[in-house]
Design an enzyme around this catalytic site. Structure first.
Site, PDB file in Angstrom:
ATOM      1  NE  ARG A   1      -1.113   0.133   4.861  1.00 41.66           N
ATOM      2  CZ  ARG A   1      -1.872   0.042   5.931  1.00 41.66           C
ATOM      3  NH1 ARG A   1      -3.179  -0.164   5.811  1.00 41.66           N
ATOM      4  NH2 ARG A   1      -1.346   0.140   7.125  1.00 41.66           N
TER       5      ARG A   1
ATOM      6  NE  ARG B   1       0.948  -1.215  11.811  1.00 40.69           N
ATOM      7  CZ  ARG B   1       0.800  -0.944  10.518  1.00 40.69           C
ATOM      8  NH1 ARG B   1       1.796  -1.120   9.675  1.00 40.69           N
ATOM      9  NH2 ARG B   1      -0.348  -0.492  10.084  1.00 40.69           N
TER      10      ARG B   1
HETATM   11  P1  AMP Z   1      -3.092   2.726  12.059  1.00 37.28           P
HETATM   12  O1  AMP Z   1      -2.873   3.852  11.103  1.00 37.28           O
HETATM   13  O2  AMP Z   1      -4.495   2.664  12.582  1.00 37.28           O
HETATM   14  O3  AMP Z   1      -2.619   1.389  11.526  1.00 37.28           O
HETATM   15  O4  AMP Z   1      -2.166   3.037  13.335  1.00 37.28           O
HETATM   16  C1  AMP Z   1      -0.759   3.120  13.228  1.00 37.28           C
HETATM   17  C2  AMP Z   1      -0.131   3.002  14.607  1.00 37.28           C
HETATM   18  O5  AMP Z   1      -0.597   4.072  15.441  1.00 37.28           O
HETATM   19  C3  AMP Z   1      -0.471   1.734  15.378  1.00 37.28           C
HETATM   20  O6  AMP Z   1       0.359   0.639  15.028  1.00 37.28           O
HETATM   21  C4  AMP Z   1      -0.244   2.188  16.824  1.00 37.28           C
HETATM   22  O7  AMP Z   1       1.139   2.250  17.130  1.00 37.28           O
HETATM   23  C5  AMP Z   1      -0.746   3.630  16.782  1.00 37.28           C
HETATM   24  N1  AMP Z   1      -2.200   3.729  17.149  1.00 37.28           N
HETATM   25  C6  AMP Z   1      -3.220   4.112  16.326  1.00 37.28           C
HETATM   26  N2  AMP Z   1      -4.394   4.093  16.978  1.00 37.28           N
HETATM   27  C7  AMP Z   1      -4.111   3.673  18.238  1.00 37.28           C
HETATM   28  C8  AMP Z   1      -4.901   3.406  19.396  1.00 37.28           C
HETATM   29  N3  AMP Z   1      -6.245   3.565  19.392  1.00 37.28           N
HETATM   30  N4  AMP Z   1      -4.260   2.985  20.517  1.00 37.28           N
HETATM   31  C9  AMP Z   1      -2.929   2.813  20.549  1.00 37.28           C
HETATM   32  N5  AMP Z   1      -2.126   3.024  19.500  1.00 37.28           N
HETATM   33  C10 AMP Z   1      -2.695   3.446  18.352  1.00 37.28           C
END
Ligand code: AMP
Length: 216
Positions: free
Chosen positions: A127, A172
């Site tokens: 992506r 992740r």
């Molecule tokens: P995403 O773009 O949703 O894949 O988020 C990228 C990264 O941001 C994640 O791997 C976490 O490190 C952090 N992150 C995003 N949302 C959260 C959340 N609600 N709680 C904790 N960490 C978050």
């Protein structure tokens, strides 16, 4: 309408949230995007957050809860919102319920996007997005109509996320299995959880979500 999109990284939450935002005039609240903005701001918190995100771990609950509590108070959220990437832990889910209860409201739906693990890693590693408008693409599944030109804004610069590398992706996915998957029983018990087959074509996933929202 207040929705939560649950699903592992790469399950298409962001794509579907953008579609829901457009169709239902809701606001997409992506905590990942908010954190990336915090990093881009160059603040001390941003530097702390970058180390955590690049390791694939979750940012502490207190930071996330404060971020969302402030955001859902903004006037543009009055008509409803789609939470994309929040909650990710039971503590966040409980805090969300409490903040909505204080406003005299509650969640309408929680949609769980289910995807095969093998497809997930292909989706994530392929992506990228338009550097100008953020429209999402994928080397394998969704390329721009004209090679190198964004369908949405005509931009010609694209970028990939630093946490979309194999090692961080593994961490992740582990964080998702260990912490976020615990939210399934939490929301099932509240009779809010509906499962969506996120392995289908993007348009079919959108149609399935629309069906769920229309009958509920
Ligand atoms: P995403 O773009 O949703 O894949 O988020 C990228 C990264 O941001 C994640 O791997 C976490 O490190 C952090 N992150 C995003 N949302 C959260 C959340 N609600 N709680 C904790 N960490 C978050």
């Amino acid at each position: 309408m207040k929705l939560v999109l649950l699903g592992p990284p790469g399950s298409g939450k962001g794509t579907q949230a953008q579609e829901l935002e457009r169709r239902h005039k809701l606001v997409q609240l992506s905590t990942g995007d908010m954190l990336r903005e915090t990093i881009a701001s160059g603040s001390a918190l941003g530097a702390e957050v970058k180390t955590i995100i690049d390791s694939g771990a979750l940012v502490p609950d207190d930071i996330m809860v404060k971020m969302i509590a402030e955001r859902i108070d903004a006037p543009d959220c009055a008509n409803g919102f789609i939470l994309d990437g929040f909650p990710r832990t039971t503590a966040q889910a409980e805090a969300l319920d409490e903040m909505l209860a204080r406003k005299g409201t509650s969640l309408d739906h929680v949609l769980a996007m289910t995807v095969d693990a093998e497809i997930l890693s292909r989706r994530i590693s392929g992506r990228y997005s338009c550097a100008k408008c953020g429209a999402g693409y994928n080397d394998e599944f969704q390329q721009p109509k004209v090679d190198g030109v964004c369908d949405n804004c005509g931009g010609t610069e694209f970028s990939r996320r630093s946490d979309d590398n194999p090692e961080t992706v593994r961490a992740r996915l582990d964080a998702y299995e260990e912490q976020t998957a615990q939210l399934f029983p939490y929301y099932r018990e509240k009779k809010l959880l509906r499962s969506v087959d996120a392995m289908a074509e993007i348009g079919e996933v959108t149609a399935e979500i629309e069906r769920i929202l229309s009958v509920a």
